[in-house]
Design a protein around this motif. Structure first.
Motif, PDB file in Angstrom:
ATOM      1  N   LEU A  50      10.552 -11.660  14.620  1.00  0.00           N
ATOM      2  CA  LEU A  50       9.345 -12.404  14.961  1.00  0.00           C
ATOM      3  C   LEU A  50       9.578 -13.868  14.608  1.00  0.00           C
ATOM      4  CD1 LEU A  50       6.289 -12.149  15.832  1.00  0.00           C
ATOM      5  CD2 LEU A  50       5.769 -12.040  13.392  1.00  0.00           C
ATOM      6  N   ASN A  51       9.104 -14.753  15.449  1.00  0.00           N
ATOM      7  CA  ASN A  51       9.225 -16.185  15.170  1.00  0.00           C
ATOM      8  C   ASN A  51       8.190 -16.567  14.121  1.00  0.00           C
ATOM      9  OD1 ASN A  51       9.931 -18.853  15.266  1.00  0.00           O
ATOM     10  ND2 ASN A  51       8.792 -19.281  17.150  1.00  0.00           N
ATOM     11  N   ILE A  52       8.641 -16.781  12.886  1.00  0.00           N
ATOM     12  CA  ILE A  52       7.744 -17.077  11.766  1.00  0.00           C
ATOM     13  C   ILE A  52       7.976 -18.520  11.343  1.00  0.00           C
ATOM     14  CG2 ILE A  52       7.038 -16.428   9.437  1.00  0.00           C
ATOM     15  CD1 ILE A  52       8.264 -13.679   9.954  1.00  0.00           C
ATOM     16  N   ALA A  53       6.909 -19.293  11.282  1.00  0.00           N
ATOM     17  CA  ALA A  53       7.018 -20.708  10.939  1.00  0.00           C
ATOM     18  C   ALA A  53       7.173 -20.881   9.430  1.00  0.00           C
ATOM     19  CB  ALA A  53       5.783 -21.457  11.424  1.00  0.00           C
ATOM     20  N   THR A  54       8.027 -21.831   9.040  1.00  0.00           N
ATOM     21  CA  THR A  54       8.126 -22.204   7.628  1.00  0.00           C
ATOM     22  C   THR A  54       6.780 -22.745   7.158  1.00  0.00           C
ATOM     23  OG1 THR A  54      10.466 -22.751   7.893  1.00  0.00           O
ATOM     24  CG2 THR A  54       9.331 -23.665   5.974  1.00  0.00           C
ATOM     25  N   GLY A  55       6.344 -22.274   5.998  1.00  0.00           N
ATOM     26  CA  GLY A  55       5.042 -22.671   5.470  1.00  0.00           C
ATOM     27  C   GLY A  55       3.917 -21.730   5.844  1.00  0.00           C
ATOM     28  N   ALA A  56       4.198 -20.740   6.692  1.00  0.00           N
ATOM     29  CA  ALA A  56       3.157 -19.788   7.100  1.00  0.00           C
ATOM     30  C   ALA A  56       2.676 -18.974   5.905  1.00  0.00           C
ATOM     31  CB  ALA A  56       3.691 -18.859   8.183  1.00  0.00           C
ATOM     32  N   SER A  57       1.395 -18.644   5.915  1.00  0.00           N
ATOM     33  CA  SER A  57       0.808 -17.792   4.880  1.00  0.00           C
ATOM     34  C   SER A  57       0.885 -16.336   5.338  1.00  0.00           C
ATOM     35  CB  SER A  57      -0.641 -18.190   4.623  1.00  0.00           C
ATOM     36  OG  SER A  57      -1.232 -17.363   3.639  1.00  0.00           O
ATOM     37  N   ALA A  58       1.177 -15.439   4.402  1.00  0.00           N
ATOM     38  CA  ALA A  58       1.325 -14.021   4.733  1.00  0.00           C
ATOM     39  C   ALA A  58       0.836 -13.184   3.548  1.00  0.00           C
ATOM     40  CB  ALA A  58       2.782 -13.695   5.057  1.00  0.00           C
ATOM     41  N   VAL A  59       0.728 -11.879   3.789  1.00  0.00           N
ATOM     42  CA  VAL A  59       0.382 -10.926   2.721  1.00  0.00           C
ATOM     43  C   VAL A  59       1.484  -9.891   2.637  1.00  0.00           C
ATOM     44  CG1 VAL A  59      -1.253  -9.168   1.938  1.00  0.00           C
ATOM     45  CG2 VAL A  59      -2.102 -11.256   3.034  1.00  0.00           C
ATOM     46  N   LEU A  60       2.005  -9.686   1.449  1.00  0.00           N
ATOM     47  CA  LEU A  60       3.077  -8.722   1.227  1.00  0.00           C
ATOM     48  C   LEU A  60       2.538  -7.524   0.456  1.00  0.00           C
ATOM     49  CD1 LEU A  60       6.174  -8.172   1.454  1.00  0.00           C
ATOM     50  CD2 LEU A  60       6.371  -9.178  -0.823  1.00  0.00           C
ATOM     51  N   THR A  61       2.701  -6.325   1.018  1.00  0.00           N
ATOM     52  CA  THR A  61       2.249  -5.093   0.365  1.00  0.00           C
ATOM     53  C   THR A  61       3.456  -4.306  -0.114  1.00  0.00           C
ATOM     54  OG1 THR A  61       0.319  -4.996   1.826  1.00  0.00           O
ATOM     55  CG2 THR A  61       0.892  -2.984   0.636  1.00  0.00           C
ATOM     56  N   PHE A  62       3.457  -3.916  -1.402  1.00  0.00           N
ATOM     57  CA  PHE A  62       4.569  -3.135  -1.950  1.00  0.00           C
ATOM     58  C   PHE A  62       4.102  -2.419  -3.208  1.00  0.00           C
ATOM     59  CE2 PHE A  62       4.671  -7.297  -3.854  1.00  0.00           C
ATOM     60  CZ  PHE A  62       5.090  -7.118  -5.169  1.00  0.00           C
ATOM     61  N   VAL A  63       4.929  -1.501  -3.680  1.00  0.00           N
ATOM     62  CA  VAL A  63       4.655  -0.799  -4.927  1.00  0.00           C
ATOM     63  C   VAL A  63       5.887  -0.926  -5.823  1.00  0.00           C
ATOM     64  CG1 VAL A  63       3.035   0.850  -3.920  1.00  0.00           C
ATOM     65  CG2 VAL A  63       5.465   1.401  -3.989  1.00  0.00           C
ATOM     66  N   LEU A  64       5.672  -0.785  -7.131  1.00  0.00           N
ATOM     67  CA  LEU A  64       6.759  -0.845  -8.096  1.00  0.00           C
ATOM     68  C   LEU A  64       6.844   0.477  -8.850  1.00  0.00           C
ATOM     69  CD1 LEU A  64       6.158  -4.411  -9.585  1.00  0.00           C
ATOM     70  CD2 LEU A  64       7.935  -3.719  -7.962  1.00  0.00           C
ATOM     71  N   PRO A  65       8.051   0.917  -9.222  1.00  0.00           N
ATOM     72  CA  PRO A  65       8.190   2.213  -9.902  1.00  0.00           C
ATOM     73  C   PRO A  65       7.456   2.294 -11.231  1.00  0.00           C
ATOM     74  CG  PRO A  65      10.319   1.427  -9.109  1.00  0.00           C
ATOM     75  CD  PRO A  65       9.352   0.298  -8.946  1.00  0.00           C
ATOM     76  N   ASN A  66       7.255   1.141 -11.883  1.00  0.00           N
ATOM     77  CA  ASN A  66       6.652   1.155 -13.223  1.00  0.00           C
ATOM     78  C   ASN A  66       5.172   0.790 -13.210  1.00  0.00           C
ATOM     79  OD1 ASN A  66       7.031  -1.488 -12.473  1.00  0.00           O
ATOM     80  ND2 ASN A  66       7.559  -2.205 -14.512  1.00  0.00           N
ATOM     81  N   SER A  67       4.528   0.810 -12.040  1.00  0.00           N
ATOM     82  CA  SER A  67       3.130   0.397 -11.959  1.00  0.00           C
ATOM     83  C   SER A  67       2.303   1.438 -11.212  1.00  0.00           C
ATOM     84  CB  SER A  67       3.018  -0.959 -11.250  1.00  0.00           C
ATOM     85  OG  SER A  67       1.668  -1.331 -11.113  1.00  0.00           O
ATOM     86  N   THR A  68       1.046   1.568 -11.595  1.00  0.00           N
ATOM     87  CA  THR A  68       0.151   2.515 -10.915  1.00  0.00           C
ATOM     88  C   THR A  68      -0.549   1.866  -9.723  1.00  0.00           C
ATOM     89  OG1 THR A  68      -1.699   1.935 -12.371  1.00  0.00           O
ATOM     90  CG2 THR A  68      -0.281   3.758 -13.063  1.00  0.00           C
ATOM     91  N   ALA A  69      -0.515   0.530  -9.645  1.00  0.00           N
ATOM     92  CA  ALA A  69      -1.277  -0.187  -8.621  1.00  0.00           C
ATOM     93  C   ALA A  69      -0.392  -0.630  -7.468  1.00  0.00           C
ATOM     94  CB  ALA A  69      -1.966  -1.400  -9.243  1.00  0.00           C
ATOM     95  N   TRP A  70      -0.995  -0.748  -6.273  1.00  0.00           N
ATOM     96  CA  TRP A  70      -0.336  -1.394  -5.150  1.00  0.00           C
ATOM     97  C   TRP A  70      -0.462  -2.903  -5.338  1.00  0.00           C
ATOM     98  CZ3 TRP A  70       0.010   0.876   0.290  1.00  0.00           C
ATOM     99  CH2 TRP A  70       0.156   2.270   0.249  1.00  0.00           C
TER     100      TRP A  70
END
Length: 217
Positions: A50-70
């Motif tokens: 995807l053509n993504i512009a430098t400086g664009a705002s985004a939301v990243l969703t992930f989980v970590l092995p040591n955390s209960t929260a997303w």
């Protein structure tokens, strides 16, 4: 005042990781993997070009092995580049910086980086109901089982039946809650409670799946 590269490295040393993530940017959601994680930023690799512009705002969703929260933090795109993977697939690298992380989130990410070698390979006792659907030649197979144990790579799943049409190397799609992953059969063994199936997770989604399985109860 912005940190230069040396100052940033001292403040937030990066860990080489391979965490499943979803990057929502410009009305699209890209599936990929987070690499070189720190609480200041990271590198996101995706095959969704995807053509993504430098400086664009985004939301990243992930989980970590040591955390209960997303985690669903805002990020700012700092750079993008395309490259060829080993087997010829085109992929895109998106370098980003976190913006507005809470102190608790910074600490959780920093701890995950510090403990990555041990927490990424940890096996957990599980007790979640799991739906399995057959692929590659066993499409008619579909039933519920119970997860017994799991890590980011391997799962143990028990079906109540002692007569299953599964064989090693068969591919299954597994679902717990809304999280799905693909897993390949490694071995089967009959017990007094049914058939236990050893599986190896494959492809994208294993981190979300294991997180859901750990906290499904």
């Amino acid at each position: 005042m912005e940190l230069d590269a040396t100052q940033e490295k001292r403040r937030a040393p990066r860990a080489v990781v391979d965490i499943d993530g979803q990057l929502a940017v410009g009305g699209a959601t890209l599936l990929g993997t987070i690499h070189d994680l720190s609480f200041t930023g990271s590198l996101f690799i995706t095959e969704d070009l995807l053509n993504i512009a430098t400086g664009a705002s985004a939301v990243l969703t992930f989980v970590l092995p040591n955390s209960t929260a997303w985690f669903k933090p805002q990020v700012e795109v700092r750079r993008t580049s395309t490259f060829q993977r080993l087997f010829g697939q085109s992929a895109q690298a998106v370098g980003f910086a976190f913006s507005g992380l809470a102190l608790s989130e910074e600490r959780a990410i920093a701890l995950a980086c510090y403990e990555w070698a041990s927490c990424s390979s940890r096996a957990y006792a599980l007790a979640a109901e799991c739906f399995a659907q057959g692929l590659d030649g066993i499409q008619n197979f579909s039933r519920f089982g119970r997860l017994l144990e799991g890590s980011r790579d391997a799962l143990a799943l028990r079906f109540p039946s002692k007569e299953l049409p599964l064989q090693p190397r068969h591919l299954l799609r597994l679902k717990v809650g809304q999280a799905t992953t693909l897993a390949r059969v490694l071995r089967l063994s009959e017990t007094r409670l049914g058939t236990e199936v050893g599986l190896r997770m494959e492809g994208w989604g294993r981190d979300f799946f294991l997180h859901q399985a750990r906290f499904a109860a």
